[in-house]
Design a protein around this motif. Structure first.
Motif, PDB file in Angstrom:
ATOM      1  N   TRP A  35       0.838  -1.214   0.000  1.00 48.93           N
ATOM      2  CA  TRP A  35       0.000   0.000   0.000  1.00 48.93           C
ATOM      3  C   TRP A  35       0.866   1.254   0.000  1.00 48.93           C
ATOM      4  O   TRP A  35       0.558   2.251  -0.671  1.00 48.93           O
ATOM      5  CB  TRP A  35      -0.963  -0.025   1.190  1.00 48.93           C
ATOM      6  N   ASN A 292      -8.051   4.569   6.438  1.00 50.84           N
ATOM      7  CA  ASN A 292      -8.218   3.223   5.868  1.00 50.84           C
ATOM      8  C   ASN A 292      -9.619   2.690   6.130  1.00 50.84           C
ATOM      9  O   ASN A 292     -10.159   2.870   7.217  1.00 50.84           O
ATOM     10  CB  ASN A 292      -7.172   2.280   6.448  1.00 50.84           C
ATOM     11  N   LYS A 310      -2.627  -5.731   6.104  1.00 53.09           N
ATOM     12  CA  LYS A 310      -3.331  -4.480   6.428  1.00 53.09           C
ATOM     13  C   LYS A 310      -2.390  -3.294   6.268  1.00 53.09           C
ATOM     14  O   LYS A 310      -1.247  -3.339   6.710  1.00 53.09           O
ATOM     15  CB  LYS A 310      -3.778  -4.539   7.887  1.00 53.09           C
ATOM     16  N   PRO A 311      -2.847  -2.213   5.641  1.00 53.26           N
ATOM     17  CA  PRO A 311      -1.991  -1.019   5.531  1.00 53.26           C
ATOM     18  C   PRO A 311      -1.597  -0.554   6.934  1.00 53.26           C
ATOM     19  O   PRO A 311      -2.449  -0.489   7.815  1.00 53.26           O
ATOM     20  CB  PRO A 311      -2.906   0.025   4.876  1.00 53.26           C
TER      21      PRO A 311
END
Lengths: 351, 351
Positions: A35, A292, A310-311
């Motif tokens: 990301w 997010n 997950k970012p």
């Protein structure tokens, strides 16, 4: 690199240059998170994804189970050969590169945070993802700085960001109108407005339908944050322009690079200038920063481990455009029959 | 205000809106200095000048012998009636609104200041006015941030700003070429380069003449700071684009509002998009700040006391554009026969 660029272009249908690949490789020397790579390289999601896949095939990059992306020895050698250095950022830490200060709005920011606690969570159906509270307040500072807020009639087309509330808290606008397709948000804004005695009127409206007559040619400033398909960009911004009173009025909207290639930017800018009697006065890189959202990982490929990580930070950003009318605003108004194509094209992240 | 806007339009030939007048009046509540008024209102010099004259006729404004401009009681009442508040700025104090930090370049800045001490003073003949040293270094930070500096071949078209020296001091570019019409500057740059062992090549060249063949399609990045006539803007930027290698290359240049109305911006942007295969990626408001130049007061009206008052601060700024090629750069190259019209049009400050 020519070969990689060519292959990415074939897979994605998006014009990709050796320079784009170079930017992605340079970003890969600075981060191992997918990301973050999108943000740093400033390239469309699909372009970055396909590039990574090819780099894996070439043996330049290794994918770890935990979702990181690392350069192999042969990858590092390749970068050295091509003199590609790690991406270094020179963004102003004080304003996050936005150019405007928000320290005059500290109590506004804290009130805004309190009030918007418990806001509706983003839903996929409307391509929602809201900006940070600091971004919302920075928008107020920017509009105020450019003379587009004080005493003005403001319309906000789609407001999951709740910028209308930040604007009302500033006490500066004359009138704030919100048109929004999501009932939950309309209700939230109207409830907040009535509870805190803020002068905002939010109304349920689908922007694929024509702008109601009573809003045509009535506002000084519009703000919108369209989905990044070319159709949606053109439609939302045209609706905004249709709402403006006359010459010398302004519009604000965000355009990403994560879901809009520069070729799309080009088509969009060309249409804007050719059809709408507006000039672009500002394009502020990564001005808008998005919190997010929950539905991201569920809606992207789960075959690729790096996309399921997950970012760790904010990565989805958009450049803020400001436009100004240089003649009578083009009032291009009409319904759109198929609103599906508004949300999705080949550069979209989630389907 | 409609009446004032109309009258200004008749005097200047520049499209002027009530909103423009409002901006000037709002700025008048924040400053009594003419030059500062131009910066704050963000309107062309001639528009501000004519507006002031009309405001004097209307009895809204009084001109003091010492060159200040003050609102009369009836002026203040007029502003109150129209709900026009003082202009407030929200510019980030850390980066001056540029969005990039230069604190990583502190020793570069100090070397640059040392080296450029004794630089040639601006002359009217070439419409010169150079940017502050901080601006020159901020350009380096911006180009570096966008991946347009490191390992790149850079061409600078016209360099009284001496940005080539700042770029060379960074050690990042692969090649730096300067084309410049003023012999003094060519000599200065080449002397500095040889004395400090910097890799810059400066060459005497008049940009009204076609770009020499050996520079066509050879560079990754160009930088130029054109005079603000439409002809010069188009010419200088086209020369820059002609120098670029291919897709994904970048160009940087400044455009003011002091000598370019938004109508001119509109014509310029339209031409750029229609003819050159480039997209605008950034427009950073007032990025470039120019040191006050000596020939200013000698070349403006001395009937108007406010124009003979020396600017107390930096007031002449330009927005920084970044463009990127989205296809093969349009190589539009050819001599211009009459170069006079490059420097002067009806929006110019000095003749």
């Amino acid at each position: 690199m020519q070969y990689i660029a060519q292959k990415v272009k074939e897979c994605t249908g998006i014009s990709t240059t050796t320079r784009d690949i170079e930017n992605i490789l340079s970003a890969l020397r600075s981060t191992s998170e997918f990301w973050e790579l999108i943000r740093l390289s400033n390239k469309p999601f699909v372009v970055v994804m396909e590039t990574i896949k090819i780099l894996v095939d070439e043996g330049f990059v290794e994918l770890k189970k935990e979702g990181t992306i690392t350069l192999t020895e042969s990858g590092v050698n390749f970068l050295e050969e091509h003199n590609i250095k790690p991406r270094v950022e020179y963004v102003c830490p004080y304003c996050c590169g936005r150019g405007v200060r928000i320290d005059g709005f500290e109590s506004l920011l804290s009130k805004f945070k309190d009030i918007t606690d418990g806001r509706p969570e983003p839903v996929l159906k409307y391509d929602q993802a809201y900006v940070t509270e600091e971004t919302a307040v920075a928008r107020i500072a920017l509009m105020a700085d450019r003379g587009d807020l004080h005493g003005k009639d403001i319309i906000i087309l789609g407001d999951d960001d709740l910028t209308s509330i930040a604007a009302a808290l500033s006490g500066l606008p004359n009138r704030i109108m919100v048109l929004e397709v999501d009932e939950r948000i309309v209700r939230f804004i109207n409830d907040v407005a009535s509870k805190h005695n803020l002068s905002i009127e939010a109304r349920l409206h689908d922007l694929s339908k024509k702008l109601p007559d009573e809003y045509v040619g009535r506002f000084d400033t519009f703000l919108t944050d369209p989905p990044d398909t070319l159709e949606a960009l053109k439609l939302f911004v045209r609706r905004g322009i249709t709402s403006l009173k006359g010459e010398g009025c302004a519009g604000y909207f965000g355009v990403t690079s994560a879901e809009a290639s520069l070729n799309k930017w080009y088509k969009f800018q060309s249409a804007l200038l050719a059809e709408c009697n507006v000039v672009i006065t500002d394009i502020i890189h990564d001005f808008n920063r998005y919190v997010n959202w929950n539905y991201l990982l569920e809606n992207v490929s789960n075959d690729l481990p790096f996309m399921q990580r997950k970012p760790s930070n904010i990565w989805y950003c958009s450049s803020m455009y400001r436009i100004e009318t240089v003649g009578n605003p083009a009032h291009i108004n009409g319904d759109i029959s198929d609103s599906n194509e508004l949300y999705i094209d080949k550069e979209s992240i989630v389907f």
